[in-house]
Enzyme design. Structure first.
Site, PDB file in Angstrom:
ATOM      1  CE  LYS A  13      -1.913  -1.306   4.349  1.00  0.00           C
ATOM      2  NZ  LYS A  13      -1.066  -2.087   4.563  1.00  0.00           N
ATOM      3  NE  ARG A  88      -4.884  -1.241   9.733  1.00  0.00           N
ATOM      4  CZ  ARG A  88      -3.400  -0.434   9.066  1.00  0.00           C
ATOM      5  NH1 ARG A  88      -3.153   0.710   8.702  1.00  0.00           N
ATOM      6  NH2 ARG A  88      -2.506  -1.358   8.681  1.00  0.00           N
ATOM      7  NE  ARG A 122       6.819  -2.480   6.869  1.00  0.00           N
ATOM      8  CZ  ARG A 122       5.747  -2.582   6.315  1.00  0.00           C
ATOM      9  NH1 ARG A 122       5.117  -1.822   5.241  1.00  0.00           N
ATOM     10  NH2 ARG A 122       4.823  -3.899   6.945  1.00  0.00           N
ATOM     11  NE  ARG A 155       5.592  -0.406  10.566  1.00  0.00           N
ATOM     12  CZ  ARG A 155       4.706  -0.977   9.955  1.00  0.00           C
ATOM     13  NH1 ARG A 155       4.707  -0.289   8.791  1.00  0.00           N
ATOM     14  NH2 ARG A 155       3.968  -1.272  10.488  1.00  0.00           N
ATOM     15  NE  ARG A 166       1.964  -5.230  11.088  1.00  0.00           N
ATOM     16  CZ  ARG A 166       2.623  -4.697  10.347  1.00  0.00           C
ATOM     17  NH1 ARG A 166       3.605  -5.348  10.717  1.00  0.00           N
ATOM     18  NH2 ARG A 166       3.355  -4.374   9.778  1.00  0.00           N
TER      19      ARG A 166
HETATM   20  P1  ADP Z   1       0.820  -2.032   7.384  1.00  0.00           P
HETATM   21  O1  ADP Z   1       1.180  -1.052   6.391  1.00  0.00           O
HETATM   22  O2  ADP Z   1       2.210  -2.709   7.535  1.00  0.00           O
HETATM   23  O3  ADP Z   1       0.002  -2.163   6.782  1.00  0.00           O
HETATM   24  P2  ADP Z   1       0.563   0.879   8.604  1.00  0.00           P
HETATM   25  O4  ADP Z   1       1.909   1.441   8.966  1.00  0.00           O
HETATM   26  O5  ADP Z   1      -0.252   1.215   8.016  1.00  0.00           O
HETATM   27  O6  ADP Z   1       1.016  -1.082   8.608  1.00  0.00           O
HETATM   28  O7  ADP Z   1       0.035   0.665  10.206  1.00  0.00           O
HETATM   29  C1  ADP Z   1       0.983   0.139  11.497  1.00  0.00           C
HETATM   30  C2  ADP Z   1       0.428  -0.194  12.959  1.00  0.00           C
HETATM   31  O8  ADP Z   1      -0.282   1.434  13.099  1.00  0.00           O
HETATM   32  C3  ADP Z   1      -1.023  -0.774  12.719  1.00  0.00           C
HETATM   33  O9  ADP Z   1      -0.411  -2.073  13.444  1.00  0.00           O
HETATM   34  C4  ADP Z   1      -2.053  -0.139  13.766  1.00  0.00           C
HETATM   35  O10 ADP Z   1      -1.321  -0.840  15.002  1.00  0.00           O
HETATM   36  C5  ADP Z   1      -1.732   1.782  14.052  1.00  0.00           C
HETATM   37  N1  ADP Z   1      -2.543   1.859  13.113  1.00  0.00           N
HETATM   38  C6  ADP Z   1      -2.685   2.818  11.559  1.00  0.00           C
HETATM   39  N2  ADP Z   1      -3.595   3.085  11.090  1.00  0.00           N
HETATM   40  C7  ADP Z   1      -4.367   3.076  11.807  1.00  0.00           C
HETATM   41  C8  ADP Z   1      -6.099   2.575  11.797  1.00  0.00           C
HETATM   42  N3  ADP Z   1      -6.834   3.903  10.865  1.00  0.00           N
HETATM   43  N4  ADP Z   1      -6.543   3.179  12.425  1.00  0.00           N
HETATM   44  C9  ADP Z   1      -5.834   2.014  13.695  1.00  0.00           C
HETATM   45  N5  ADP Z   1      -4.587   1.750  14.089  1.00  0.00           N
HETATM   46  C10 ADP Z   1      -3.850   2.096  13.002  1.00  0.00           C
HETATM   47  P1  ADP Z   2       2.061  -1.798   3.215  1.00  0.00           P
HETATM   48  O1  ADP Z   2       2.037  -0.275   3.026  1.00  0.00           O
HETATM   49  O2  ADP Z   2       1.094  -2.324   2.646  1.00  0.00           O
HETATM   50  O3  ADP Z   2       2.169  -2.491   4.235  1.00  0.00           O
HETATM   51  P2  ADP Z   2       5.101  -1.618   1.734  1.00  0.00           P
HETATM   52  O4  ADP Z   2       4.580  -0.834   0.597  1.00  0.00           O
HETATM   53  O5  ADP Z   2       5.784  -1.031   3.258  1.00  0.00           O
HETATM   54  O6  ADP Z   2       2.926  -2.049   2.197  1.00  0.00           O
HETATM   55  O7  ADP Z   2       5.724  -3.122   1.209  1.00  0.00           O
HETATM   56  C1  ADP Z   2       5.922  -3.907   2.505  1.00  0.00           C
HETATM   57  C2  ADP Z   2       7.075  -4.351   1.811  1.00  0.00           C
HETATM   58  O8  ADP Z   2       7.221  -4.949   0.844  1.00  0.00           O
HETATM   59  C3  ADP Z   2       8.851  -3.329   1.816  1.00  0.00           C
HETATM   60  O9  ADP Z   2       9.709  -3.761   1.984  1.00  0.00           O
HETATM   61  C4  ADP Z   2       9.139  -2.982   0.126  1.00  0.00           C
HETATM   62  O10 ADP Z   2      10.007  -2.395   0.446  1.00  0.00           O
HETATM   63  C5  ADP Z   2       8.049  -4.155  -0.501  1.00  0.00           C
HETATM   64  N1  ADP Z   2       6.972  -3.862  -1.994  1.00  0.00           N
HETATM   65  C6  ADP Z   2       6.474  -3.633  -2.098  1.00  0.00           C
HETATM   66  N2  ADP Z   2       6.151  -4.031  -2.952  1.00  0.00           N
HETATM   67  C7  ADP Z   2       6.720  -5.055  -3.305  1.00  0.00           C
HETATM   68  C8  ADP Z   2       6.674  -4.950  -4.698  1.00  0.00           C
HETATM   69  N3  ADP Z   2       5.390  -5.330  -5.890  1.00  0.00           N
HETATM   70  N4  ADP Z   2       7.321  -6.179  -5.135  1.00  0.00           N
HETATM   71  C9  ADP Z   2       8.370  -7.099  -4.487  1.00  0.00           C
HETATM   72  N5  ADP Z   2       8.478  -6.128  -3.227  1.00  0.00           N
HETATM   73  C10 ADP Z   2       7.531  -5.571  -2.607  1.00  0.00           C
END
Ligand code: ADP
Ligand code: ADP
Ligand code: ZN
Length: 209
Positions: A13, A88, A122, A155, A166
């Site tokens: 994302k 979420r 990551r 992280r 998660r």
């Molecule tokens: P990812 O990209 O791996 O899905 P995020 O960076 O979006 O993770 O979120 C990391 C953490 O921050 C989540 O596991 C949650 O604890 C918190 N968080 C982020 N956005 C929200 C939301 N919209 N509602 C509740 N918790 C959130």
């Molecule tokens: P999210 O926000 O959904 O948690 P991220 O954008 O942070 O996901 O991506 C999660 C991990 O996967 C990061 O380490 C990123 O560099 C890697 N990544 C993202 N898109 C791709 C892809 N298309 N192929 C391989 N690795 C990817």
């Protein structure tokens, strides 16, 4: 354009949101990034949010809704935004429905084991929020951010155990939101496997529909 990036942790994302935001000239708003900065600064919000984030649980709705709606009111979000990590839960989606008209929801999906591989590899920049992957998307110089030169970090919630928690949280509370947006006719399912650029093209194609 007001676009939401939906999808499980590790789907890509944030990576795709950055590319889309650059292309469309609108801000990328990541609630995870905002919360991590609040935690680092040890603000009241950060202190309240930290234990949930570290355990792979959601930060309570009231805190996240207030924080996000305030961010969406900033002048730079007037022309549109790419919202990443919000909503979420259904209450979060309902609060957003009242505040803004969303044009499209990009729903990224990927095999669960690939989600784990992506998240556990990551590395992020604590300064500018750039995201890398040790294998699939490494920085030019190991451990250093290409964009701002800061030292990269992992992280604390990207351990395999917390990643799996998660993903469960996502399946239970967030995945049902796809139906909410599908009913509105704005959901765009996009397969998130393949190269970053390939997925980006798939998203652009889905948004043209
Ligand atoms: P990812 O990209 O791996 O899905 P995020 O960076 O979006 O993770 O979120 C990391 C953490 O921050 C989540 O596991 C949650 O604890 C918190 N968080 C982020 N956005 C929200 C939301 N919209 N509602 C509740 N918790 C959130
Ligand atoms: P999210 O926000 O959904 O948690 P991220 O954008 O942070 O996901 O991506 C999660 C991990 O996967 C990061 O380490 C990123 O560099 C890697 N990544 C993202 N898109 C791709 C892809 N298309 N192929 C391989 N690795 C990817
Ligand atoms: Zn950086």
């Amino acid at each position: 354009m007001r676009i939401i990036m939906l999808g499980p942790p590790g789907a890509g994302k944030g990576t795709q949101a950055v590319k889309l935001a650059e292309r469309l000239g609108v801000p990328h708003i990541s609630t995870g990034d905002i919360l991590r900065h609040e935690v680092a600064k040890k603000t009241k919000l950060g202190q309240a949010a930290h234990k949930y984030m570290a355990a792979g649980k959601l930060v309570p709705d009231d805190l996240v809704i207030e924080m996000t709606l305030k961010r969406l009111k900033a002048p730079d979000a007037r022309k549109g935004f790419i919202l990443d990590g919000y909503p979420r839960t259904l209450p979060q989606a309902q609060a957003l429905d009242k505040a803004a008209k969303i044009d499209a929801v990009v729903n990224l999906f990927l095999d669960p084991e690939d989600l784990v591989k992506r998240s556990t590899g990551r590395w992020v920049c604590p300064n500018c929020d750039a995201v890398y992957h040790v294998l699939t998307n490494p920085p030019a110089k190991r451990g250093v951010c290409d964009k701002c030169g800061s030292a990269l970090v992992q992280r604390e919630d990207d351990t395999e155990k917390v990643v799996r928690a998660r993903i469960r949280t996502y399946d239970d509370l967030t995945e049902p939101l796809a139906a909410h947006y599908r009913a509105k006719g704005i959901l765009r399912d996009v397969y998130a496997s393949g190269h970053i650029e390939e997925v980006h093209q798939r998203i652009l194609e889905a948004l043209r529909k």
